[in-house]
Motif scaffolding. Structure first.
Motif, PDB file in Angstrom:
ATOM      1  N   GLU A 113    -100.512  39.210  -0.029  1.00 27.64           N
ATOM      2  CA  GLU A 113    -100.068  39.296  -1.419  1.00 27.64           C
ATOM      3  C   GLU A 113     -98.548  39.400  -1.420  1.00 27.64           C
ATOM      4  N   VAL A 114     -97.916  38.503  -2.137  1.00 32.97           N
ATOM      5  CA  VAL A 114     -96.456  38.444  -2.135  1.00 32.97           C
ATOM      6  C   VAL A 114     -95.878  39.769  -2.615  1.00 32.97           C
ATOM      7  N   GLY A 115     -94.954  40.318  -1.822  1.00 35.50           N
ATOM      8  CA  GLY A 115     -94.307  41.563  -2.183  1.00 35.50           C
ATOM      9  C   GLY A 115     -95.066  42.801  -1.758  1.00 35.50           C
ATOM     10  N   GLN A 116     -96.341  42.658  -1.276  1.00 29.57           N
ATOM     11  CA  GLN A 116     -97.153  43.814  -0.891  1.00 29.57           C
ATOM     12  C   GLN A 116     -97.390  43.881   0.617  1.00 29.57           C
ATOM     13  N   GLY A 117     -97.627  42.738   1.247  1.00 26.37           N
ATOM     14  CA  GLY A 117     -97.854  42.736   2.679  1.00 26.37           C
ATOM     15  C   GLY A 117     -98.933  41.747   3.091  1.00 26.37           C
ATOM     16  N   THR A 118     -99.234  41.728   4.412  1.00 29.60           N
ATOM     17  CA  THR A 118    -100.161  40.749   4.978  1.00 29.60           C
ATOM     18  C   THR A 118    -101.070  41.453   5.980  1.00 29.60           C
ATOM     19  N   THR A 119    -102.340  41.001   6.021  1.00 37.31           N
ATOM     20  CA  THR A 119    -103.317  41.529   6.982  1.00 37.31           C
ATOM     21  C   THR A 119    -103.883  40.360   7.784  1.00 37.31           C
ATOM     22  N   PHE A 120    -103.673  40.376   9.134  1.00 36.71           N
ATOM     23  CA  PHE A 120    -104.286  39.411  10.039  1.00 36.71           C
ATOM     24  C   PHE A 120    -105.478  40.104  10.707  1.00 36.71           C
TER      25      PHE A 120
ATOM     26  N   GLY B 152     -90.250  49.687   8.660  1.00 38.67           N
ATOM     27  CA  GLY B 152     -91.431  49.895   7.843  1.00 38.67           C
ATOM     28  C   GLY B 152     -92.579  50.444   8.673  1.00 38.67           C
ATOM     29  N   ARG B 153     -93.786  50.319   8.102  1.00 38.64           N
ATOM     30  CA  ARG B 153     -94.982  50.894   8.723  1.00 38.64           C
ATOM     31  C   ARG B 153     -95.927  49.769   9.110  1.00 38.64           C
TER      32      ARG B 153
ATOM     33  N   VAL C 252    -109.949  43.317  15.236  1.00 39.95           N
ATOM     34  CA  VAL C 252    -108.613  43.895  15.299  1.00 39.95           C
ATOM     35  C   VAL C 252    -107.868  43.473  14.040  1.00 39.95           C
ATOM     36  N   ARG C 253    -107.315  44.450  13.310  1.00 38.97           N
ATOM     37  CA  ARG C 253    -106.544  44.140  12.099  1.00 38.97           C
ATOM     38  C   ARG C 253    -105.102  44.582  12.304  1.00 38.97           C
ATOM     39  N   VAL C 254    -104.155  43.677  12.030  1.00 37.70           N
ATOM     40  CA  VAL C 254    -102.725  43.977  12.089  1.00 37.70           C
ATOM     41  C   VAL C 254    -102.203  43.895  10.667  1.00 37.70           C
ATOM     42  N   ILE C 255    -101.771  45.048  10.098  1.00 31.50           N
ATOM     43  CA  ILE C 255    -101.414  45.144   8.671  1.00 31.50           C
ATOM     44  C   ILE C 255     -99.942  45.516   8.568  1.00 31.50           C
ATOM     45  N   ASP C 256     -99.169  44.682   7.891  1.00 33.38           N
ATOM     46  CA  ASP C 256     -97.758  44.997   7.631  1.00 33.38           C
ATOM     47  C   ASP C 256     -97.546  45.171   6.134  1.00 33.38           C
ATOM     48  N   HIS C 257     -96.433  45.742   5.787  1.00 33.52           N
ATOM     49  CA  HIS C 257     -96.063  45.954   4.386  1.00 33.52           C
ATOM     50  C   HIS C 257     -94.768  45.202   4.088  1.00 33.52           C
ATOM     51  N   GLY C 258     -94.765  43.953   4.496  1.00 30.72           N
ATOM     52  CA  GLY C 258     -93.569  43.144   4.352  1.00 30.72           C
ATOM     53  C   GLY C 258     -93.566  42.307   3.078  1.00 30.72           C
TER      54      GLY C 258
ATOM     55  N   ASN D 198     -98.050  38.666  19.667  1.00 32.57           N
ATOM     56  CA  ASN D 198     -97.505  37.693  18.700  1.00 32.57           C
ATOM     57  C   ASN D 198     -97.727  38.164  17.265  1.00 32.57           C
ATOM     58  N   LEU D 199     -98.948  38.641  16.937  1.00 32.91           N
ATOM     59  CA  LEU D 199     -99.247  39.090  15.568  1.00 32.91           C
ATOM     60  C   LEU D 199     -98.419  40.315  15.193  1.00 32.91           C
ATOM     61  N   GLN D 200     -98.251  41.261  16.154  1.00 36.35           N
ATOM     62  CA  GLN D 200     -97.470  42.474  15.854  1.00 36.35           C
ATOM     63  C   GLN D 200     -96.001  42.134  15.636  1.00 36.35           C
ATOM     64  N   MET D 201     -95.461  41.269  16.435  1.00 38.26           N
ATOM     65  CA  MET D 201     -94.049  40.893  16.275  1.00 38.26           C
ATOM     66  C   MET D 201     -93.849  40.138  14.949  1.00 38.26           C
ATOM     67  N   ASN D 202     -94.823  39.299  14.584  1.00 37.63           N
ATOM     68  CA  ASN D 202     -94.729  38.617  13.281  1.00 37.63           C
ATOM     69  C   ASN D 202     -94.691  39.629  12.147  1.00 37.63           C
ATOM     70  N   GLY D 203     -95.533  40.703  12.230  1.00 34.86           N
ATOM     71  CA  GLY D 203     -95.535  41.736  11.194  1.00 34.86           C
ATOM     72  C   GLY D 203     -94.212  42.467  11.125  1.00 34.86           C
ATOM     73  N   ILE D 204     -93.623  42.762  12.277  1.00 33.03           N
ATOM     74  CA  ILE D 204     -92.320  43.452  12.300  1.00 33.03           C
ATOM     75  C   ILE D 204     -91.242  42.577  11.674  1.00 33.03           C
ATOM     76  N   HIS D 205     -91.248  41.275  12.013  1.00 34.55           N
ATOM     77  CA  HIS D 205     -90.262  40.371  11.409  1.00 34.55           C
ATOM     78  C   HIS D 205     -90.461  40.279   9.903  1.00 34.55           C
ATOM     79  N   ALA D 206     -91.708  40.303   9.419  1.00 38.10           N
ATOM     80  CA  ALA D 206     -91.977  40.194   7.981  1.00 38.10           C
ATOM     81  C   ALA D 206     -91.448  41.404   7.224  1.00 38.10           C
ATOM     82  N   MET D 207     -91.353  42.568   7.905  1.00 32.60           N
ATOM     83  CA  MET D 207     -90.830  43.783   7.268  1.00 32.60           C
ATOM     84  C   MET D 207     -89.341  43.951   7.480  1.00 32.60           C
ATOM     85  N   ASP D 208     -88.658  42.919   7.964  1.00 30.32           N
ATOM     86  CA  ASP D 208     -87.218  42.984   8.236  1.00 30.32           C
ATOM     87  C   ASP D 208     -86.906  44.129   9.211  1.00 30.32           C
ATOM     88  N   ASP D 209     -87.749  44.293  10.249  1.00 33.58           N
ATOM     89  CA  ASP D 209     -87.528  45.247  11.356  1.00 33.58           C
ATOM     90  C   ASP D 209     -87.511  46.696  10.895  1.00 33.58           C
TER      91      ASP D 209
END
Length: 664
Positions: free
Chosen positions: A637-644, A564-565, A585-591, A551-562
């Motif tokens: 941080e808005v525009g930078q990404g999210t870390t769960f 990114g890294r 466990v840390r799930v970090i997106d750049h969305g 669930n967390l990984q899919m949320n990160g992918i959706h936040a990056m508009d499918d």
């Protein structure tokens, strides 16, 4: 204290009045002093103007005395050929810079206004600006004497400002025969400006340290002045400097008299300017008088300081007198106040005799206050006695009510337990029927899916190697569904979910979640960065943790508009003493990040910012992790990404453990 309050009440109006008077006095003094300074400099300008008129009158009288002299008249009658040469040679004797005798035939060289006045037989004296050629025609020495170097401009002013007088001379028939032309050059005429200054600024008429100055301008250039180049040391003369733009505009352009403070070369002066006009009324220069402003301000400030010190001394002396005079009134009031304060704190005090005569108002007030305190003491004693009796009756009644209340609480407790058991039984019965039906309904299509997958494997034969990873993932998910349905069946049979919380190495579960996510995102531009650094095993429900990570990984992918890294990182959870608590466990997106106002709501059920989302994923994930004593945190941080971050303990704290802890 009352003393100081009364002192303030009596002193503040006096102080305010005095300060208002000081302000009014200061305003009037400033206004009067400045207006007086402007009036004085205006009068100085008038004296300088009158001095220039006297100078021109004297100049004209010198020429007239030459015309009336025996030598001039003799040569006019008997030796006209030597008259012009003789006139030029006599200029020094009459204190003039040039004297020229023009024949009547040269009348055309003069301006229209000058010709008209000469033909009418009128003498005329005026200011005029002449160029080098015109100065040479009057006296060959004048061009060199007229030169004024312009400071800071690397140029030399060649023109000259002259005071010129014309006297017509007629023959016996009344025809214009000769024109006597004489005057002085005003450029570099230091003697002239010093003479005018001494007339304008007599001794002891200026503040100590001030200097009076007079200046003649040709246009905006100082051609003759006693304004010093250094106002502190009074060194040099500011010849060749220009007037300020403001003064130039008002006086030279508009022809007005200007009286105000002005910055003259290097200091502020109280200044007055008036235009100098030629015979045609055109402004060709200025006459200036002024004196240094700072000595005037210094004298004024000294007077103000002396006045302020005097007023402060008066206020201090008045305050001391008022304080001493009112002390006899303050002391009795303070004693009454202190008694009231002690009584308020619970002490037994009385005012008694005050240091005033017996019939004084404060003594009468003190006696009445003591009487009120005595009456209050009596009433307090009566109230205390009534309170003791009431307290005894209340205690008896309370003891009786206590036994009744204990019996009632016991009955209510038994009733609540019976009701709770009844509600749970009814709930489990209904839920058991539903879950059993749902489990069987799920198992039927699941068997079909499993059969078809096995048929695909059989049909593909050796080609199954190409899709072996996907087939294994399908089998794993079928096993997962079977486990869920098995749990539902167990719940329906036994009345509770048997959560299989066992020891697992975290990295293996993370790798399994990555396999599931990668298989569903092959067509997307997602780069997975995996850093599995955790060495500690944790006690979790494997299927539930797998659900949370997916669930967390899919949320990160959706936040990056499918695209990114996506970074998945595991590490050991270490406390402040360096002891291992569990794993993280840390799930970090750049969305796009999460807005600050939404951070506190993302774990609420049904809250979502995606149009296709349900709002249950994070809520369910948080519940699953908290059930085993873990925690989910988020940083964004808005525009930078999210870390769960998912924090998992080595020893899980299940809901049964929590119930036992609460019961104990």
């Amino acid at each position: 204290m009352v003393r100081y309050r009364l002192l303030v009440l009596t002193s503040v109006p006096i102080i305010i009045t005095l300060f208002v008077l000081i302000g009014i006095t200061f305003y009037w003094t400033v206004t009067y002093t400045w207006q007086n300074a402007l009036m004085n400099v205006r009068a100085d300008l008038a004296v300088a103007h009158h001095s220039m008129e006297l100078l021109q009158k004297e100049q004209r009288m010198q020429l007239q005395s030459m015309v009336d002299s025996y030598d001039f008249q003799y040569r006019l009658r008997f030796d006209e050929s030597s008259l012009s040469h003789w006139v030029r040679s006599e200029s020094h004797q009459y204190n003039l810079d040039f004297i020229v005798l023009h024949p009547a035939s040269a009348l055309g060289e003069f301006s229209k206004q000058e010709r008209r006045l000469l033909q009418e037989g009128k003498e005329q004296t005026f200011f005029q600006v002449l160029n080098q050629r015109e100065l040479t025609a009057l006296n060959p020495d004048l061009p060199a004497r007229a030169q004024v170097p312009l400071l800071k401009e690397n140029k030399i002013e060649q023109k000259g400002l002259v005071s010129r007088s014309l006297i017509p001379i007629f023959n016996n028939e009344g025809h214009l025969q000769w024109i006597l032309d004489g005057g002085i050059l005003l450029n570099n005429s230091t003697v002239l400006v010093d003479r005018i200054r001494d007339l304008v600024f007599a001794s002891d008429t200026l503040p100590t340290g001030s200097i009076g100055t007079v200046t003649l301008f040709m246009n905006d250039v100082r051609i003759s002045t006693n304004v010093p180049l250094d106002s502190k040391n009074l060194a040099g003369r500011a010849v060749g400097t220009r007037v300020s733009d403001e003064v130039s505009r008002e006086v030279l352009k508009f022809g007005k008299v200007w009286v105000d403070r002005a910055y003259v070369y290097d200091s502020w002066y109280v200044s007055a300017y008036e235009p100098l006009r030629d015979i045609n009324g055109e402004v060709i220069g200025m006459l200036y008088t002024g004196y240094l402003q700072w000595p005037l301000i210094k004298t004024f400030l000294t007077n103000i300081i002396e006045l302020g010190i005097g007023i402060i001394l008066v206020l201090v002396i008045s305050g001391i007198v008022v304080y001493q005079g009112s002390r006899d009134l303050f002391l009795p009031i303070e004693k009454i106040y202190q008694v009231a304060k002690f009584v308020q704190m619970g002490f037994d005090r009385r005012v008694g005799k005050l240091d005033v005569y017996p019939d004084h108002e404060l003594q009468i007030l003190g006696n009445q206050f003591d009487t009120m305190l005595d009456q209050l003491e009596q009433r307090n004693q009566a109230i205390k006695q009534a309170a003791l009796e009431l307290e005894e009756k209340v205690e008896q009644r309370t003891h009786s009510l206590h036994h009744k209340t204990e019996e009632l609480e016991q009955h209510i407790k038994l009733l609540n337990q019976a009701r709770s058991k009844l509600v749970v039984s009814e709930k489990l019965a209904a839920l058991g029927e539903l879950t059993a039906g749902i489990a069987h309904e799920i198992n039927n299509p699941l068997g079909v899916i499993l059969g078809n997958v096995e048929l695909i494997q059989f049909e593909l034969g050796d080609n199954t190697v190409q899709v072996q990873e996907e087939l294994d993932a399908i089998h794993a998910q079928i096993d997962r569904i079977r486990n869920i349905t098995r749990s539902l069946l167990q719940y329906s049979r036994q009345g509770g979910v048997q959560n299989e919380v066992t020891w697992h190495h975290l990295n293996q579960i993370v790798e399994e979640s990555l396999t599931l996510v990668r298989s569903g995102t092959k067509k997307l531009s997602i780069t997975f960065v995996v850093e599995l650094n955790a060495k500690c095993s944790v006690e979790v429900n494997r299927h539930q943790l797998l659900q949370v990570l997916v669930n967390l990984q899919m949320n990160g992918i959706h936040a990056m508009d499918d695209k990114g890294r996506l970074i998945i990182r595991t590490e050991d959870w270490i406390d402040e003493q360096g002891q291992s608590i569990g794993a993280i466990v840390r799930v970090i997106d750049h969305g796009c990040g999460i807005a600050k106002e939404n951070l506190e709501r993302i774990f609420d059920p049904f809250f979502t910012t995606r149009r296709s989302g349900t709002g249950l994923g994070l809520s369910v994930s948080q519940s699953l992790i908290e059930d085993i004593g873990g925690e989910i945190t988020v940083e964004s941080e808005v525009g930078q990404g999210t870390t769960f971050s998912v924090y998992l303990r080595q020893k899980a704290s299940t809901s049964n453990d929590l119930d036992l802890l609460m019961m104990s």
